[in-house]
Design a protein around this motif. Structure first.
Motif, PDB file in Angstrom:
ATOM      1  N   ASP A 108       1.168   5.788   0.122  1.00  0.00           N
ATOM      2  CA  ASP A 108       0.599   7.033   0.627  1.00  0.00           C
ATOM      3  C   ASP A 108       0.077   7.918  -0.500  1.00  0.00           C
ATOM      4  O   ASP A 108      -0.754   8.795  -0.275  1.00  0.00           O
ATOM      5  CB  ASP A 108       1.652   7.804   1.428  1.00  0.00           C
ATOM      6  CG  ASP A 108       2.142   7.012   2.618  1.00  0.00           C
ATOM      7  OD1 ASP A 108       1.319   6.727   3.512  1.00  0.00           O
ATOM      8  OD2 ASP A 108       3.341   6.655   2.654  1.00  0.00           O
ATOM      9  N   THR A 115       0.853  -1.184   0.000  1.00  0.00           N
ATOM     10  CA  THR A 115       0.000   0.000   0.000  1.00  0.00           C
ATOM     11  C   THR A 115       0.890   1.235   0.000  1.00  0.00           C
ATOM     12  O   THR A 115       2.036   1.200   0.471  1.00  0.00           O
ATOM     13  CB  THR A 115      -0.941   0.038   1.220  1.00  0.00           C
ATOM     14  OG1 THR A 115      -0.160  -0.049   2.418  1.00  0.00           O
ATOM     15  CG2 THR A 115      -1.917  -1.127   1.172  1.00  0.00           C
ATOM     16  N   LYS A 172      -3.313  15.412   4.119  1.00  0.00           N
ATOM     17  CA  LYS A 172      -4.622  15.065   4.702  1.00  0.00           C
ATOM     18  C   LYS A 172      -4.451  14.137   5.901  1.00  0.00           C
ATOM     19  O   LYS A 172      -3.592  13.269   5.901  1.00  0.00           O
ATOM     20  CB  LYS A 172      -5.504  14.373   3.645  1.00  0.00           C
ATOM     21  CG  LYS A 172      -6.092  15.352   2.640  1.00  0.00           C
ATOM     22  CD  LYS A 172      -7.054  14.638   1.724  1.00  0.00           C
ATOM     23  CE  LYS A 172      -7.734  15.626   0.759  1.00  0.00           C
ATOM     24  NZ  LYS A 172      -8.678  14.949  -0.148  1.00  0.00           N
ATOM     25  N   LEU A 223      -2.881  16.183  -0.841  1.00  0.00           N
ATOM     26  CA  LEU A 223      -3.279  14.799  -0.552  1.00  0.00           C
ATOM     27  C   LEU A 223      -2.418  14.218   0.562  1.00  0.00           C
ATOM     28  O   LEU A 223      -2.928  13.493   1.434  1.00  0.00           O
ATOM     29  CB  LEU A 223      -3.180  13.936  -1.806  1.00  0.00           C
ATOM     30  CG  LEU A 223      -4.077  14.328  -2.983  1.00  0.00           C
ATOM     31  CD1 LEU A 223      -3.976  13.278  -4.090  1.00  0.00           C
ATOM     32  CD2 LEU A 223      -5.530  14.476  -2.559  1.00  0.00           C
ATOM     33  N   ALA A 255      -3.866   2.557  -2.376  1.00  0.00           N
ATOM     34  CA  ALA A 255      -3.792   3.665  -1.420  1.00  0.00           C
ATOM     35  C   ALA A 255      -4.433   3.311  -0.084  1.00  0.00           C
ATOM     36  O   ALA A 255      -4.793   4.201   0.692  1.00  0.00           O
ATOM     37  CB  ALA A 255      -4.457   4.901  -2.005  1.00  0.00           C
ATOM     38  N   GLY A 256      -4.587   2.017   0.167  1.00  0.00           N
ATOM     39  CA  GLY A 256      -5.143   1.582   1.430  1.00  0.00           C
ATOM     40  C   GLY A 256      -6.623   1.870   1.566  1.00  0.00           C
ATOM     41  O   GLY A 256      -7.130   2.043   2.677  1.00  0.00           O
ATOM     42  N   GLY A 257      -7.316   1.941   0.418  1.00  0.00           N
ATOM     43  CA  GLY A 257      -8.741   2.216   0.439  1.00  0.00           C
ATOM     44  C   GLY A 257      -9.094   3.680   0.598  1.00  0.00           C
ATOM     45  O   GLY A 257     -10.253   4.019   0.845  1.00  0.00           O
ATOM     46  N   LYS A 258      -8.101   4.549   0.426  1.00  0.00           N
ATOM     47  CA  LYS A 258      -8.313   5.990   0.614  1.00  0.00           C
ATOM     48  C   LYS A 258      -8.305   6.716  -0.728  1.00  0.00           C
ATOM     49  O   LYS A 258      -7.239   7.016  -1.272  1.00  0.00           O
ATOM     50  CB  LYS A 258      -7.224   6.569   1.513  1.00  0.00           C
ATOM     51  CG  LYS A 258      -7.159   5.940   2.898  1.00  0.00           C
ATOM     52  CD  LYS A 258      -5.977   6.485   3.681  1.00  0.00           C
ATOM     53  CE  LYS A 258      -5.867   5.843   5.056  1.00  0.00           C
ATOM     54  NZ  LYS A 258      -4.671   6.310   5.787  1.00  0.00           N
ATOM     55  N   PRO A 259      -9.463   7.033  -1.303  1.00  0.00           N
ATOM     56  CA  PRO A 259      -9.485   7.757  -2.576  1.00  0.00           C
ATOM     57  C   PRO A 259      -8.833   9.133  -2.469  1.00  0.00           C
ATOM     58  O   PRO A 259      -8.362   9.671  -3.478  1.00  0.00           O
ATOM     59  CB  PRO A 259     -10.975   7.869  -2.905  1.00  0.00           C
ATOM     60  CG  PRO A 259     -11.692   7.622  -1.622  1.00  0.00           C
ATOM     61  CD  PRO A 259     -10.824   6.717  -0.833  1.00  0.00           C
ATOM     62  N   GLY A 260      -8.778   9.683  -1.269  1.00  0.00           N
ATOM     63  CA  GLY A 260      -8.143  10.984  -1.058  1.00  0.00           C
ATOM     64  C   GLY A 260      -6.634  10.956  -1.177  1.00  0.00           C
ATOM     65  O   GLY A 260      -5.991  11.994  -1.031  1.00  0.00           O
ATOM     66  N   ARG A 261      -6.063   9.789  -1.437  1.00  0.00           N
ATOM     67  CA  ARG A 261      -4.620   9.685  -1.665  1.00  0.00           C
ATOM     68  C   ARG A 261      -4.301   9.332  -3.123  1.00  0.00           C
ATOM     69  O   ARG A 261      -3.171   8.982  -3.449  1.00  0.00           O
ATOM     70  CB  ARG A 261      -4.014   8.635  -0.726  1.00  0.00           C
ATOM     71  CG  ARG A 261      -3.957   9.063   0.757  1.00  0.00           C
ATOM     72  CD  ARG A 261      -2.976  10.204   0.955  1.00  0.00           C
ATOM     73  NE  ARG A 261      -2.893  10.675   2.332  1.00  0.00           N
ATOM     74  CZ  ARG A 261      -1.999  10.258   3.235  1.00  0.00           C
ATOM     75  NH1 ARG A 261      -1.129   9.322   2.890  1.00  0.00           N
ATOM     76  NH2 ARG A 261      -1.967  10.771   4.436  1.00  0.00           N
ATOM     77  N   ILE A 301      -7.193   2.936  -5.734  1.00  0.00           N
ATOM     78  CA  ILE A 301      -7.662   3.219  -4.375  1.00  0.00           C
ATOM     79  C   ILE A 301      -7.241   2.095  -3.435  1.00  0.00           C
ATOM     80  O   ILE A 301      -6.865   2.329  -2.283  1.00  0.00           O
ATOM     81  CB  ILE A 301      -9.189   3.419  -4.374  1.00  0.00           C
ATOM     82  CG1 ILE A 301      -9.540   4.720  -5.104  1.00  0.00           C
ATOM     83  CG2 ILE A 301      -9.736   3.453  -2.944  1.00  0.00           C
ATOM     84  CD1 ILE A 301     -11.021   4.881  -5.408  1.00  0.00           C
TER      85      ILE A 301
END
Length: 210
Positions: free
Chosen positions: A78, A76, A210, A207, A113-119, A110
């Protein structure tokens, strides 16, 4: 496919997914836009590693997805970037197919990114219709098709909560300037890709913060 051969113990990790525009066809490794972006982030005091890269010239969305699966990469990250679609357009594949496969890649990104769309962030498809290689072709048609594919990428990115960076106007401004293109006349030079990295920089910083 190329993976970063020298992973570091940096605070942040970075994965870049794509095709020839990500692998930097016909330019040096240091000229790749994602490598330049990592350098800019580092210069701004953000401790990010040089990117792992899964990309190859000629890949479509489906071929990138297949290569990701074949890579066995379970890490994963960042920060994850995605730039894909020019070969779908070049081969005359349908917009509906692109939408479906692009969505699948968004979910894959995603996941990385560990399931984080904000990354995750997406770069728009460059317009190869302005390149020396495209002389004599129907530039208006190429540009129109790329605009249509980019509209899909932007819409689906926004639905997924993923940032979108529009670099296509930068590539169109390169028309007629040989310094903006690689020696093959089709792909872009490190000078042009620096502009992409500069466009992505504020998004990437936001990003990571955050």
């Amino acid at each position: 496919m190329i993976m970063n051969p020298n992973p570091s113990a940096s605070k942040y990790t970075f994965l870049s997914l794509g095709d020839s525009y990500t692998i930097g066809e016909s330019v040096s490794a240091n000229d790749r836009w994602s490598v330049q972006l990592a350098g800019m982030l580092q210069k701004d005091g953000i401790d990010v590693s040089s990117p792992d890269i899964i990309a190859k010239t000629g890949w479509t969305t489906a071929e990138l997805q297949d290569a990701i699966k074949a890579s066995g990469n379970k890490k994963t990250y960042d920060l994850v970037s995605l730039l894909i679609g020019v070969n779908n357009q070049y081969r005359g594949q349908s917009q509906d197919r692109y939408r479906t496969e692009f969505n699948q890649l968004l979910q894959t990104a995603i996941g990385f990114a560990g399931g984080k769309p904000g990354r995750v962030f997406v770069l728009s498809i460059p317009d190869w219709g302005v390149s020396p290689f495209a002389q004599g072709r129907n530039q208006r048609q190429i540009s129109g098709e790329i605009d249509a594919f980019n509209a899909i990428a932007k819409e689906e990115s926004q639905k997924a909560g993923v940032s979108y960076v529009d670099i296509t106007p930068l590539t169109r401004k390169a028309a007629g300037d040989s310094k903006q293109f690689a020696d093959d006349g089709l792909h872009y030079s490190g000078q042009q890709m620096r502009l992409w990295a500069e466009a992505a920089l504020p998004i990437a910083k936001t990003l990571l913060e955050k």
